[in-house]
Design a protein around this motif. Structure first.
Motif, mmCIF file in Angstrom:
data_model
loop_
_atom_site.group_PDB
_atom_site.id
_atom_site.type_symbol
_atom_site.label_atom_id
_atom_site.label_comp_id
_atom_site.label_asym_id
_atom_site.label_seq_id
_atom_site.Cartn_x
_atom_site.Cartn_y
_atom_site.Cartn_z
ATOM 1 N N GLU A 35 -13.733 -12.985 58.734
ATOM 2 C CA GLU A 35 -13.639 -14.437 58.621
ATOM 3 C C GLU A 35 -14.138 -14.937 57.256
ATOM 4 N N THR A 47 -11.715 -16.320 54.857
ATOM 5 C CA THR A 47 -11.252 -17.717 54.813
ATOM 6 C C THR A 47 -11.926 -18.444 53.656
ATOM 7 N N ILE A 87 -7.086 -24.608 62.185
ATOM 8 C CA ILE A 87 -7.293 -23.200 62.509
ATOM 9 C C ILE A 87 -7.518 -22.995 63.999
ATOM 10 N N THR A 130 -9.380 -14.853 64.563
ATOM 11 C CA THR A 130 -9.814 -14.600 63.191
ATOM 12 C C THR A 130 -8.620 -14.308 62.285
ATOM 13 N N ASP A 135 -6.855 -17.461 61.641
ATOM 14 C CA ASP A 135 -7.635 -18.390 60.814
ATOM 15 C C ASP A 135 -7.317 -18.214 59.334
ATOM 16 N N VAL A 136 -7.369 -16.951 58.889
ATOM 17 C CA VAL A 136 -7.194 -16.682 57.464
ATOM 18 C C VAL A 136 -5.815 -17.137 57.007
ATOM 19 N N VAL A 140 -5.375 -21.171 57.122
ATOM 20 C CA VAL A 140 -5.874 -21.902 55.964
ATOM 21 C C VAL A 140 -4.839 -21.876 54.834
ATOM 22 N N PRO A 154 -14.472 -22.834 58.221
ATOM 23 C CA PRO A 154 -13.872 -21.901 59.181
ATOM 24 C C PRO A 154 -14.834 -20.786 59.589
#
Lengths: 446, 446
Positions: free
Chosen positions: A281, A284, A309, A423, A426-427, A430, B306
């Motif tokens: 994470e 990010t 996210i 996770t 999320d990356v 973004v 995040p």
């Protein structure tokens, strides 16, 4: 024997033992021994057999040595093998030594199987018959076998002289067939059997499909090795589900119930994934540092990062959970991935559309939109809504495909845990967000 | 009968039917009918009985009416009830009409139970005996009953003249007892029984504890209503786990396998939670708008949003998953909440410590830390690390307690889905982060 409406749970305790087992974990060691010693032998026996292997060992360790030996010798080999596995390393040998040679040999043979294979679930004791016996001879032969603890599987297995399984007959059939009939004329030769190394995940499913209460385990030459009874399969099904659920929650599967796992063992099983995901994470932050200038120009963009996210994470969790379970139950197979892909793509499009619409309405019609998000609140609303749509579609498809990919490379699909999918999404989420922002706000705000 | 090492799965297909059932979903309707009609009667029967209720109905709908009637009449009442439930609304009545009055009465009685209660799992057919019969009379009496499809439960139940269950005897005991013995002297009077309305979640557990292959179902006066056999329990255990897993993934539980659920049904089951959580998550934007000025002053703070919220989400998911499953398996009870709270608080502290340490090292020793995060990178590192610790502790404790709270107010703990916990923790996580930032950076940067 009257039951009151409110008293559901105690209706069961018409069986005294079950009530004892339910309260067992709450008793102190001393209370356990005292209670156990105070019971008449029959009830003590029933209580002992219904305890888990861990609880059995805990109790045995508290008893006098000669009593311990007595109880050990009363257990059938498969339960003994479980008990040896539950006992501390340095006492396993003592247990085996207190058995006679034949029994300890059987137990050692069972211990050679992995716990989650059919071989690890089976008992090597079963009722056996020869094909050319008459019913009368068969019943006589069974009477001789029945003194040993052969379990209540409800079937007798017919073996040829090489111990190869050739047929099965239920005790009901045996009971009701004419006395002079021969086993080979009445036995069923359509056999559902398990190989020694088949996984316990499949054993439960095969039981459900076969509708039988016991299945024979054979080696590669068809020689009968033992029997798995369906009660072991029930436990195996629940165990497999628990393992999958724990993996899906982003941790290693526990080997014992929650309260039986030591604090440090629990930490060890959980910290690994938490740390790996944490490091993942941090990407990010690296990804976002490329857009630091964008954020400093349009600070309102930062406000929607959690929304974006988490939308991806939630839709991804949902899809991966659904697919992992469907794969585990064999409702879908590896080769169905293309169909699932199309279906989840369509689902993702629908979810993306609905959520981005909610998002747009929420931003535009919020009373203080203009004060909070600045003059360009409509433009920002469009950026955020489009990003939500993109991230939700991406999350749904990624969440659905990841279990297939893991299975494809030979890993457990359940490792596509909710936190792992979140996770991962999320990356990329973004990046999707700020790319769309750069594209739309490029001429005006950025 | 030789098995090769590689050929695990096909080792099972020594039983032809299981192979058929496994391939069944891939066949077209026409192929299904043709295959079914081409089988010898015995094999067609075996295939038919091993299909799921949905598949049975699909096949029946394709057969000629007189054939359909034949197969319907061959099914025992509990399977018929499942079939009626699987059939389309407008055809349920047709099925019932094609049965004789006695059977359709039995089926209607079963349909009155909820599908996930013991009453919904049981068959009303079982072998019955009277207490004062001799073994010889008993075997004669059983021969009379055995023409009806009584199932293979392996036990005969002893009822008094009021149909109250007074004992049970296994067929093995019946087979091996002296001919002149009376049932009442040999039967077991220690009975484990189920009430009609007990939940199927508990049925699986009671089977595992009792070690029996069939359990009698009795009404409030102890009158015998039917038998649940353990194969139904295996399916029930898997079904309950699937429902929990789907709820934990943030959706409503599906009633059918993945590929059997229509696209729109699937959307309906999934969009609800996604939308609710999305609206909940928009609160993060509202919460963050209070800190907009902070962000505009120290843009680097935005980069870690995040990381912060996902750390909370991950630790919360892990804890809630663990506790939900432990509650479902009755490994822990509602009253254990205090012990669990303390344990998870200690776990959360450990996780928080480890992750915040990783975080601090990652920020401070990253080669380009100063360029990316500005001159005050150390101060920002401290803010982020402290926030990670705070959010992880908060996430772990919230995730662990939420299932207890839901169970406490009478809701299903499995509704504390991973996405729900994550969303809940996100909103508070943002607040924790910016509060710590304001506190530490208050004098210098903010």
């Amino acid at each position: 024997m009257k039951f009151t409406e409110e008293d559901q749970e105690s209706a069961l305790s018409a069986n005294y033992t079950i009530r004892l087992v339910e309260n067992w974990p709450e008793l102190s060691s001393k209370e356990k021994v005292d209670l156990f010693n105070s019971l008449p032998h029959g009830e003590a026996e029933e209580l002992f057999y219904s305890l888990s292997a861990e609880d059995q060992w805990e109790l045995l360790a508290l008893l006098a040595p000669y009593e311990r030996r007595h109880w050990l010798r009363s257990l059938p080999p498969d339960d003994l093998a479980d008990l040896v596995q539950a006992a501390p390393e340095d006492q396993k040998y003592d247990i085996l030594r207190s058995l006679d040679d034949k029994r300890s040999g059987e137990v050692m043979a069972l211990l050679a199987y992995a716990e989650d294979e059919a071989g690890g679930l089976m008992t090597p004791l079963f009722l056996r018959l020869k094909p050319d016996m008459t019913m009368e001879q068969a019943i006589h032969y069974l009477r001789l076998q029945v003194n040993s603890p052969v379990g209540g599987s409800g079937y007798a297995y017919v073996l040829d002289p090489d111990q190869v399984l050739v047929g099965v007959i239920s005790l009901k059939e045996l009971l009701l067939a004419p006395k002079t009939a021969r086993i080979q004329d009445i036995m069923s030769t359509k056999l559902t059997m398990l190989t020694e190394t088949i996984d316990q995940e499949d054993v439960g499913r095969i039981f459900a499909e076969s509708g039988l209460h016991a299945l024979p385990v054979v080696d590669h030459d068809g020689r009968m090795k033992g029997v798995v009874t369906i009660d072991d399969a029930v436990e195996a099904v629940a165990e497999e589900a628990t393992e999958d659920i724990q993996k899906m929650g982003g941790m290693e599967a526990l080997e014992h119930p929650y309260l039986k796992v030591s604090f440090f063992e629990m930490i060890r099983k959980r910290i690994g994934w938490l740390a790996i995901l944490f490091v993942g994470e941090t990407l990010t932050a690296s990804a976002m540092s490329y857009y630091e200038e964008h954020i400093s120009k349009v600070v309102a963009l930062a406000l929607f990062i959690p929304l974006i996210i988490s939308s991806g994470g939630n839709s991804g969790s949902q899809a991966s959970t659904l697919i992992i379970r469907a794969l585990a139950l064999k409702e879908i197979r590896l080769k169905d991935w293309k169909m699932v892909f199309l279906r989840e793509l369509a689902s993702g499009l629908t979810f993306g559309l609905v959520l981005s619409l909610i998002c747009l309405l929420r931003i535009v019609f919020w009373p203080s939109a203009q004060t909070i998000y600045g003059d360009h609140y409509l433009l920002i609303g469009i950026v955020v809504s489009l990003s939500v749509a993109g991230v939700v579609i991406w999350g749904t498809v990624t969440g659905a495909m990841l279990p297939f990919i893991l299975r494809g490379v030979g890993l457990d699909p359940a490792s596509a845990s909710t936190p792992f999918v979140a996770t991962l999404v999320d990356v990329t989420g973004v990046t999707i967000y700020f790319s769309i922002a750069a594209l739309i706000l490029g001429g005006s705000l950025l």
